[in-house]
Scaffold this active site. Sequence first.
Site, mmCIF file in Angstrom:
data_model
loop_
_atom_site.group_PDB
_atom_site.id
_atom_site.type_symbol
_atom_site.label_atom_id
_atom_site.label_comp_id
_atom_site.label_asym_id
_atom_site.label_seq_id
_atom_site.Cartn_x
_atom_site.Cartn_y
_atom_site.Cartn_z
ATOM 1 N N GLY A 41 10.836 -0.966 6.035
ATOM 2 C CA GLY A 41 10.536 -2.396 5.837
ATOM 3 C C GLY A 41 9.510 -2.823 6.873
ATOM 4 O O GLY A 41 9.620 -2.447 8.040
ATOM 5 N N GLU A 79 9.248 4.856 18.594
ATOM 6 C CA GLU A 79 10.567 4.407 18.120
ATOM 7 C C GLU A 79 10.579 4.186 16.610
ATOM 8 O O GLU A 79 11.593 4.415 15.939
ATOM 9 C CB GLU A 79 10.946 3.100 18.848
ATOM 10 C CG GLU A 79 12.343 2.612 18.619
ATOM 11 C CD GLU A 79 13.414 3.612 19.071
ATOM 12 O OE1 GLU A 79 13.620 3.742 20.272
ATOM 13 O OE2 GLU A 79 14.039 4.258 18.213
ATOM 14 N N LYS A 138 11.624 13.697 10.158
ATOM 15 C CA LYS A 138 12.447 12.920 11.096
ATOM 16 C C LYS A 138 13.456 13.830 11.803
ATOM 17 O O LYS A 138 13.734 13.646 12.998
ATOM 18 C CB LYS A 138 13.137 11.780 10.343
ATOM 19 C CG LYS A 138 12.135 10.753 9.806
ATOM 20 C CD LYS A 138 12.761 9.832 8.776
ATOM 21 C CE LYS A 138 11.756 8.814 8.262
ATOM 22 N NZ LYS A 138 12.264 8.069 7.090
HETATM 23 P P1 NDP Z 1 0.397 1.260 4.642
HETATM 24 O O1 NDP Z 1 -0.122 2.267 3.696
HETATM 25 O O2 NDP Z 1 1.039 0.044 4.084
HETATM 26 O O3 NDP Z 1 -0.811 0.762 5.583
HETATM 27 C C1 NDP Z 1 -1.756 1.639 6.129
HETATM 28 C C2 NDP Z 1 -2.838 0.797 6.802
HETATM 29 O O4 NDP Z 1 -3.732 1.677 7.465
HETATM 30 C C3 NDP Z 1 -3.680 -0.051 5.852
HETATM 31 O O5 NDP Z 1 -3.925 -1.304 6.429
HETATM 32 C C4 NDP Z 1 -4.970 0.754 5.709
HETATM 33 O O6 NDP Z 1 -6.114 -0.056 5.503
HETATM 34 C C5 NDP Z 1 -5.060 1.388 7.082
HETATM 35 N N1 NDP Z 1 -5.795 2.637 7.081
HETATM 36 C C6 NDP Z 1 -5.491 3.769 6.412
HETATM 37 N N2 NDP Z 1 -6.405 4.717 6.640
HETATM 38 C C7 NDP Z 1 -7.318 4.153 7.474
HETATM 39 C C8 NDP Z 1 -8.518 4.618 8.049
HETATM 40 N N3 NDP Z 1 -8.968 5.851 7.806
HETATM 41 N N4 NDP Z 1 -9.206 3.767 8.858
HETATM 42 C C9 NDP Z 1 -8.778 2.532 9.083
HETATM 43 N N5 NDP Z 1 -7.626 2.030 8.552
HETATM 44 C C10 NDP Z 1 -6.926 2.840 7.750
HETATM 45 O O7 NDP Z 1 1.375 2.004 5.646
HETATM 46 P P2 NDP Z 1 2.722 1.461 6.302
HETATM 47 O O8 NDP Z 1 2.451 0.200 7.031
HETATM 48 O O9 NDP Z 1 3.816 1.484 5.307
HETATM 49 O O10 NDP Z 1 3.069 2.636 7.330
HETATM 50 C C11 NDP Z 1 2.315 2.812 8.527
HETATM 51 C C12 NDP Z 1 2.964 3.923 9.362
HETATM 52 O O11 NDP Z 1 4.278 3.525 9.721
HETATM 53 C C13 NDP Z 1 3.115 5.258 8.631
HETATM 54 O O12 NDP Z 1 2.914 6.304 9.531
HETATM 55 C C14 NDP Z 1 4.542 5.230 8.138
HETATM 56 O O13 NDP Z 1 5.085 6.535 7.976
HETATM 57 C C15 NDP Z 1 5.222 4.503 9.269
HETATM 58 N N6 NDP Z 1 6.456 3.827 8.891
HETATM 59 C C16 NDP Z 1 6.465 2.980 7.838
HETATM 60 C C17 NDP Z 1 7.629 2.346 7.470
HETATM 61 C C18 NDP Z 1 7.651 1.358 6.348
HETATM 62 O O14 NDP Z 1 8.710 0.782 6.098
HETATM 63 N N7 NDP Z 1 6.538 1.103 5.654
HETATM 64 C C19 NDP Z 1 8.900 2.596 8.183
HETATM 65 C C20 NDP Z 1 8.756 3.473 9.318
HETATM 66 C C21 NDP Z 1 7.578 4.085 9.640
HETATM 67 P P3 NDP Z 1 -6.306 -0.941 4.168
HETATM 68 O O15 NDP Z 1 -5.204 -1.971 4.215
HETATM 69 O O16 NDP Z 1 -7.634 -1.560 4.286
HETATM 70 O O17 NDP Z 1 -6.162 0.008 3.032
HETATM 71 N N1 HSE Z 2 10.192 6.552 2.525
HETATM 72 C C1 HSE Z 2 10.956 6.299 3.702
HETATM 73 C C2 HSE Z 2 12.403 6.032 3.282
HETATM 74 C C3 HSE Z 2 10.381 5.127 4.474
HETATM 75 O O1 HSE Z 2 12.718 5.965 2.074
HETATM 76 O O2 HSE Z 2 13.261 5.913 4.156
HETATM 77 C C4 HSE Z 2 10.587 5.191 5.938
HETATM 78 O O3 HSE Z 2 10.174 6.380 6.515
#
Ligand code: NDP
Ligand code: HSE
Length: 435
Positions: free
Chosen positions: A307, A130, A206
């Site tokens: 977010g 989702e 998307k």
């Molecule tokens: P971030 O970059 O903020 O966080 C990624 C996390 O994954 C970090 O904690 C990082 O560790 C960890 N990580 C990355 N690579 C590895 C690895 N090889 N092994 C173990 N841990 C790892 O990402 P987001 O939270 O922003 O996004 C996460 C997912 O959600 C993505 O697929 C994104 O597209 C999706 N998403 C994000 C949204 C958003 O608003 N941010 C909205 C909708 C979807 P460390 O902290 O130690 O570096």
């Molecule tokens: N970069 C994306 C946006 C974040 O601007 O909507 C969520 O996929």
Amino acid sequence: MTDDRRLRVALLGAGSVGSQVAALLLRHGDELADRAGARLDLVGVAVRDLDAPRDTDIPRELLTTDAETLLVGSDIVIELMGGIEPARTRLLQALNAGADVVTGNKALLATHGPELFEAADQVGASVHYEAAVAGAIPIIRPLRDSLAGDRVQRILAIVNGTTNYILDRMDLEGADYADVLADAQRLGYAEADPTADVEGYDAAQKAAILASLAFHTTVPLDAVHREGITQVDAALIESARAAGYVVKLLAVCERRTDEGREAISVRVHPALVRRTHPLASVHGANNAVFVQAEAAGDLMFYGAGAGGVQTASAVLGDVVSAARRHIAGGVGVGESTRANLPLLPIGRATTRYQITLEVDDRPGVLATVAGILADGNVSIATVEQRIIPGDGTARARLVIGTHIALEQDLGDTVERLASSGVVDRVASVLRMEGD
Ligand code: NDP
Ligand code: HSE
């Protein structure tokens, strides 16, 4: 009642979204247990760097850098690392071991979705996603479940918050693209490298996911036509405004009849949207998905498209669904791709267009332009002439709105206009969607 039932939940990633998911799982354990029918034990959180600062307090003993070992014996695996590898390998491992998986990873789903769904089918598990499209907005489950008995005809969606923020400020303030982008980067809406957002890659991923669900057909990412917003300038926004339109980056997923057969068209590009259309009122970094279904009619899903905590809401909804299946037993709901509709190249798309031409304001020019459009099978709906002030010569801007035309015909016609000798410059060609 639920205390004797416990499910092991592994979380991969504790960044913007993962850290909020961990906090909510720990904080609302009792409520989630009631809803899921089992206590959800967070058994560990995989990260890259144990000492990196986190947005929420995650007990140190839960953190690990060994995602592979963490998965072993887990009932539900939540992947919020992002990127293709190692996310793909870890999710396949989890599915092969019979765990349900929850992910927000649109890049992975748009490129390797079928592989994950196949692995889930083999063991009767399910893949929940989702959060992968439009963050907090419930749209995957509505398309997969609520509209499963209907026929979706068209989706028009604003699924990238960064570009909507930029276009909205350009529209509201008459500001330039580069200035607003710099501001968006300063405020944290846009990345230092904004390519994925401003060139439409994020929206295309998307769109592929939405179209696959809506049309029960696997839509590969490379079948999605993609254009970004980098060519949109203040003059174009102003001309759209003058005509009663706003410019939005849209994901368009459409079912249509092409040469006697049913087919689908999936594309991402800037488009003119009439100011009275519900999508025109989507401001700032918000997202909205406008769905037109045969029986249900028009539906719009609106809210925060990104977010950390907002997206965590969608992730936790999926975790509760996954837990319920574990408790109830039975196989997970697989992806429905049996319709297997053909995917149209962009040349076979149909829509209305606005063509803006700069011409000499002299007798015969309009007639020549009209003749070229007629020869190209492009029918004129509206014409407006605006005098270009100030340079001493009699020059005008012709703004032509077309009826529905075939993209291939339109492209050929614009080429003929450009080389006709009566057009100084094709200032812009924009698709008009949602009329
Ligand atoms: P971030 O970059 O903020 O966080 C990624 C996390 O994954 C970090 O904690 C990082 O560790 C960890 N990580 C990355 N690579 C590895 C690895 N090889 N092994 C173990 N841990 C790892 O990402 P987001 O939270 O922003 O996004 C996460 C997912 O959600 C993505 O697929 C994104 O597209 C999706 N998403 C994000 C949204 C958003 O608003 N941010 C909205 C909708 C979807 P460390 O902290 O130690 O570096
Ligand atoms: N970069 C994306 C946006 C974040 O601007 O909507 C969520 O996929």
